[in-house]
Scaffold this active site. Sequence first.
Site, mmCIF file in Angstrom:
data_model
loop_
_atom_site.group_PDB
_atom_site.id
_atom_site.type_symbol
_atom_site.label_atom_id
_atom_site.label_comp_id
_atom_site.label_asym_id
_atom_site.label_seq_id
_atom_site.Cartn_x
_atom_site.Cartn_y
_atom_site.Cartn_z
ATOM 1 C CD GLN A 51 -3.176 -1.161 2.121
ATOM 2 O OE1 GLN A 51 -2.941 -1.667 3.853
ATOM 3 N NE2 GLN A 51 -4.138 -0.686 1.947
ATOM 4 C CB CYS A 93 -9.435 -0.806 1.681
ATOM 5 S SG CYS A 93 -7.207 -1.290 0.908
ATOM 6 C CG LEU A 94 -6.161 3.157 4.666
ATOM 7 C CD1 LEU A 94 -4.857 3.075 6.650
ATOM 8 C CD2 LEU A 94 -6.999 4.154 5.486
ATOM 9 C CG HIS A 135 -7.812 -5.570 5.195
ATOM 10 N ND1 HIS A 135 -9.560 -5.178 4.051
ATOM 11 C CD2 HIS A 135 -7.600 -5.207 4.241
ATOM 12 C CE1 HIS A 135 -9.129 -3.899 3.615
ATOM 13 N NE2 HIS A 135 -8.050 -3.699 3.390
ATOM 14 C CD GLU A 136 -3.970 -4.413 6.669
ATOM 15 O OE1 GLU A 136 -3.217 -4.000 5.274
ATOM 16 O OE2 GLU A 136 -4.831 -4.125 7.096
ATOM 17 C CG HIS A 139 -3.736 -5.107 0.954
ATOM 18 N ND1 HIS A 139 -3.813 -4.465 0.027
ATOM 19 C CD2 HIS A 139 -4.157 -4.643 2.741
ATOM 20 C CE1 HIS A 139 -4.980 -2.545 0.386
ATOM 21 N NE2 HIS A 139 -4.907 -3.643 2.083
HETATM 22 O O1 K1U Z 1 -5.317 -2.253 4.545
HETATM 23 C C1 K1U Z 1 -5.908 -0.571 4.828
HETATM 24 O O2 K1U Z 1 -6.611 -0.508 3.706
HETATM 25 C C2 K1U Z 1 -6.461 -0.595 5.928
HETATM 26 C C3 K1U Z 1 -7.707 -1.021 6.602
HETATM 27 C C4 K1U Z 1 -7.649 -2.109 7.379
HETATM 28 C C5 K1U Z 1 -8.795 -2.701 7.182
HETATM 29 C C6 K1U Z 1 -10.386 -1.982 7.983
HETATM 30 C C7 K1U Z 1 -11.800 -2.248 7.870
HETATM 31 C C8 K1U Z 1 -11.172 -4.128 8.057
HETATM 32 C C9 K1U Z 1 -10.340 -5.076 7.983
HETATM 33 C C10 K1U Z 1 -9.108 -4.367 8.034
HETATM 34 C C11 K1U Z 1 -8.715 0.223 6.974
HETATM 35 O O3 K1U Z 1 -7.824 0.476 8.693
HETATM 36 S S1 K1U Z 1 -9.536 1.536 6.435
HETATM 37 C C12 K1U Z 1 -9.643 2.075 7.823
HETATM 38 C C13 K1U Z 1 -11.028 1.858 9.630
HETATM 39 O O4 K1U Z 1 -11.273 0.894 9.574
HETATM 40 C C14 K1U Z 1 -10.470 2.559 10.211
HETATM 41 C C15 K1U Z 1 -10.507 3.636 10.943
HETATM 42 C C16 K1U Z 1 -9.729 4.267 12.111
HETATM 43 C C17 K1U Z 1 -10.530 4.257 12.793
HETATM 44 C C18 K1U Z 1 -11.054 2.580 12.601
HETATM 45 C C19 K1U Z 1 -11.105 1.994 11.553
HETATM 46 ZN ZN ZN Z 2 -6.837 -2.403 2.939
#
Ligand code: K1U
Ligand code: ZN
Length: 169
Positions: A51, A93-94, A135-136, A139
Amino acid sequence: MAVLRIVQFPNPVLKQVARPVETVTDGIRALLRDMKDTMYDAPGIGLAAPQIGVSLRVIVIDVEWRDKDRNPRSYINPDIVETSGKITFDEGCLSVPDYGAEVVRASRVVVRALDEDGKPVEEEAEGLRAVCFQHEVDHLNGMLFIDRLSALKRGLYVKRRKKELARER
Ligand code: K1U
Ligand code: ZN
């Protein structure tokens, strides 16, 4: 502190299978430090090296930092060796801007990895932490959560994203 730019869909690095880390060096530890800074800044609860455009098998996770103190954990060459149960979670997902959708995953996982000292670790996770691990690790295998949706839902997102990108040009 170094906050790095997060690459977004459809950047091809997100489709690559990331390479394992051969030796845990100071360079890898510096990468992990920057990934943690980037995760908190985003903000997110996890981040995988692809990412930030680095195709290596490293992830960072901290699912509770908004409610508790920061406790970032790093996992090098993580491998999910056991799964059980089912959980449906509304994921984001970011690297997939302005979109969220429900994904069904295992509710419990066991992960084997190396820590920042290069020592093998094994960890069991449940609930959101288990979802975040899956999720990670996805990736690292070139898979985004939108690849786990129906063709219809994924297709609608891809169409919308392409329109947004065309407007930005
Ligand atoms: O990998 C990524 O894109 C990060 C992603 C991880 C994720 C989110 C939801 C479920 C599983 C994995 C994120 O962090 S998205 C942002 C998010 O979920 C969040 C941000 C701030 C506070 C709480 C949640
Ligand atoms: Zn993601």
